[in-house]
Design a protein around this motif. Sequence first.
Motif, mmCIF file in Angstrom:
data_model
loop_
_atom_site.group_PDB
_atom_site.id
_atom_site.type_symbol
_atom_site.label_atom_id
_atom_site.label_comp_id
_atom_site.label_asym_id
_atom_site.label_seq_id
_atom_site.Cartn_x
_atom_site.Cartn_y
_atom_site.Cartn_z
ATOM 1 N N UNK A 88 0.803 -1.225 0.000
ATOM 2 C CA UNK A 88 0.000 0.000 0.000
ATOM 3 C C UNK A 88 0.840 1.281 0.000
ATOM 4 N N UNK A 89 2.124 1.184 0.381
ATOM 5 C CA UNK A 89 2.966 2.389 0.281
ATOM 6 C C UNK A 89 3.163 2.761 -1.195
ATOM 7 N N UNK A 90 3.026 1.771 -2.084
ATOM 8 C CA UNK A 90 3.200 2.005 -3.521
ATOM 9 C C UNK A 90 1.858 1.914 -4.253
ATOM 10 N N UNK A 91 0.799 2.362 -3.585
ATOM 11 C CA UNK A 91 -0.541 2.416 -4.210
ATOM 12 C C UNK A 91 -1.106 3.814 -4.015
ATOM 13 N N UNK A 350 9.947 11.338 8.106
ATOM 14 C CA UNK A 350 8.723 10.522 8.076
ATOM 15 C C UNK A 350 7.859 10.840 6.858
ATOM 16 N N UNK A 351 8.323 11.706 5.958
ATOM 17 C CA UNK A 351 7.533 12.096 4.808
ATOM 18 C C UNK A 351 6.352 12.977 5.212
ATOM 19 N N UNK A 352 5.479 13.235 4.228
ATOM 20 C CA UNK A 352 4.300 14.078 4.432
ATOM 21 C C UNK A 352 3.154 13.520 3.607
ATOM 22 N N UNK A 353 1.949 14.004 3.839
ATOM 23 C CA UNK A 353 0.828 13.633 2.968
ATOM 24 C C UNK A 353 0.224 12.285 3.333
ATOM 25 N N UNK A 354 -0.462 11.671 2.385
ATOM 26 C CA UNK A 354 -1.250 10.468 2.714
ATOM 27 C C UNK A 354 -0.370 9.257 3.036
ATOM 28 N N UNK A 355 0.889 9.290 2.619
ATOM 29 C CA UNK A 355 1.786 8.159 2.913
ATOM 30 C C UNK A 355 2.678 8.440 4.117
ATOM 31 N N UNK A 357 4.647 8.406 7.343
ATOM 32 C CA UNK A 357 4.939 7.171 8.077
ATOM 33 C C UNK A 357 3.836 6.818 9.068
ATOM 34 N N UNK A 358 3.390 5.573 8.977
ATOM 35 C CA UNK A 358 2.319 5.098 9.856
ATOM 36 C C UNK A 358 2.868 4.755 11.244
ATOM 37 N N UNK A 359 4.150 4.373 11.314
ATOM 38 C CA UNK A 359 4.713 3.898 12.579
ATOM 39 C C UNK A 359 5.594 4.924 13.270
ATOM 40 N N UNK A 360 5.427 6.224 12.927
ATOM 41 C CA UNK A 360 6.357 7.231 13.460
ATOM 42 C C UNK A 360 6.368 7.263 14.991
ATOM 43 N N UNK A 361 5.182 7.153 15.600
ATOM 44 C CA UNK A 361 5.125 7.228 17.072
ATOM 45 C C UNK A 361 5.754 5.992 17.719
ATOM 46 N N UNK A 362 5.620 4.859 17.055
ATOM 47 C CA UNK A 362 6.243 3.637 17.580
ATOM 48 C C UNK A 362 7.772 3.750 17.508
ATOM 49 N N UNK A 363 8.282 4.226 16.379
ATOM 50 C CA UNK A 363 9.733 4.399 16.232
ATOM 51 C C UNK A 363 10.263 5.362 17.291
ATOM 52 N N UNK A 364 9.561 6.483 17.473
ATOM 53 C CA UNK A 364 10.014 7.471 18.472
ATOM 54 C C UNK A 364 9.957 6.887 19.884
ATOM 55 N N UNK A 365 8.889 6.135 20.151
ATOM 56 C CA UNK A 365 8.746 5.582 21.505
ATOM 57 C C UNK A 365 9.883 4.609 21.823
#
Length: 407
Positions: A88-91, A350-355, A357-365
Amino acid sequence: MTNIESLPLSAIDVSDASLYQNDAWRPYFARLRKESPVHLTENETFGRFWSVTRFNDIVSVDTNHADFSSEPAITIGDYGDDVPVQQFIAMDPPKHDIQRKVVQPVVAPKNLAQMEPLIRQRVVDILDALPVGEVFNWVDAVSINLTTQMLATIFDFPFEDRHKLPYWSDMATALPEATGGSADIDERTGALMDCLQTFTTLWHERAEGRSDTMDFISMLANHPDTADMVNQPMEYLGNLILLIVGGNDTTRNSITGGVLALNENPEQYNKLKDNPALVESMVPEIIRWQTPLMHMRRRATRDISLGDQVIREGDKVVMWYLSGNHDESVIPNADQFIIDRQNPRNHLSFGFGIHRCMGNRLGEMQLRVLWEELLSRFSEIEVVGAPERIQSNFVRGYSALPVVLHR
Ligand code: HEM
């Protein structure tokens, strides 16, 4: 050494993976940002592509998914024909939005808060087993170990087999024609097929509500919008790779990058030791400084102007987050690592827009918990040799960093 200032602009090709393996990229991007911010390259491996190198131009491409499509791939090269995955990152919408929504609850704040004690316990177990006063490889002992355990948690993957996850991740991203990597094609195909088979078994175990755990596989298998994905093996495999790489290389290399950055900037390390509360603003600064994914690629859906260039319909457009994160016109003293910046989250990693990063908070945590536990245990993590960097124009990563711990 190459004198970059005297090179003709047309000779600057930032898809060359050796620039990142040798950590030699800074003057190339500095020159492009200044003289050719939307820069055309044509080479044998990747064909014709534009490099976008300024912060604001990158944001304008990333937030315009109608004119800049993510299909069929988000690396400079297309994915290999041997394993023609979809993910889905490439859709583009609507399919992207539907699939992202199904798995997002796993990394939503409520679930993350529930996961934090387990992640902390795993961090503590790893740190308490480390040798003190002896040289060891930080990448294997801490970065890979910790992110692999976390991945096993969010997939609810059999814990004793968890070492397979980083191996599959490495195989997935090391394709020469996609990222300039160095994987053996047969080994790669075999590894990815093994990955698919293993996860197909897990899918069937968890389908039809037999498991109510909050993990990626159960979420996909039990949601009406994705319940059929197991019958589209290349789509299932593609999304597995996305979630494995997403949660693995990125955080892993930020864990290593942070240790390196603090050693290269001892005054920042001292500041941190004097005030451990700075972990909060240091974590996003590490992620900016490291930029674990150096680019994302798009394809223009129509002729469109960007800067002073006209991009043709069908052209590849590469957003170099690594360069945008060093754009002085947006980030003051961008080449410096400063752990108490005013606005540390103003970065492109983490990029911007609809893509985005979905896991940004997990990575930071994960990084925050790790640094809290490190500071309470060791007076110093001393880097005692040069880092070994991987060969890729996509993942900015390390294979080795020798360190010695001091109490
Ligand atoms: C320091 C850590 C991380 C960094 C730097 C990072 C970076 C990125 C970037 C640059 C993108 C693409 C953004 C865009 O195209 O605009 C992305 C997307 C994504 N990331 Fe992360 N990531 C990190 C951690 C994670 C973690 C822990 C996960 C958890 C599984 C994750 C899962 C994803 C997913 C699923 C996407 C695709 C989102 C979409 O297409 O809608 N990432 N990440």
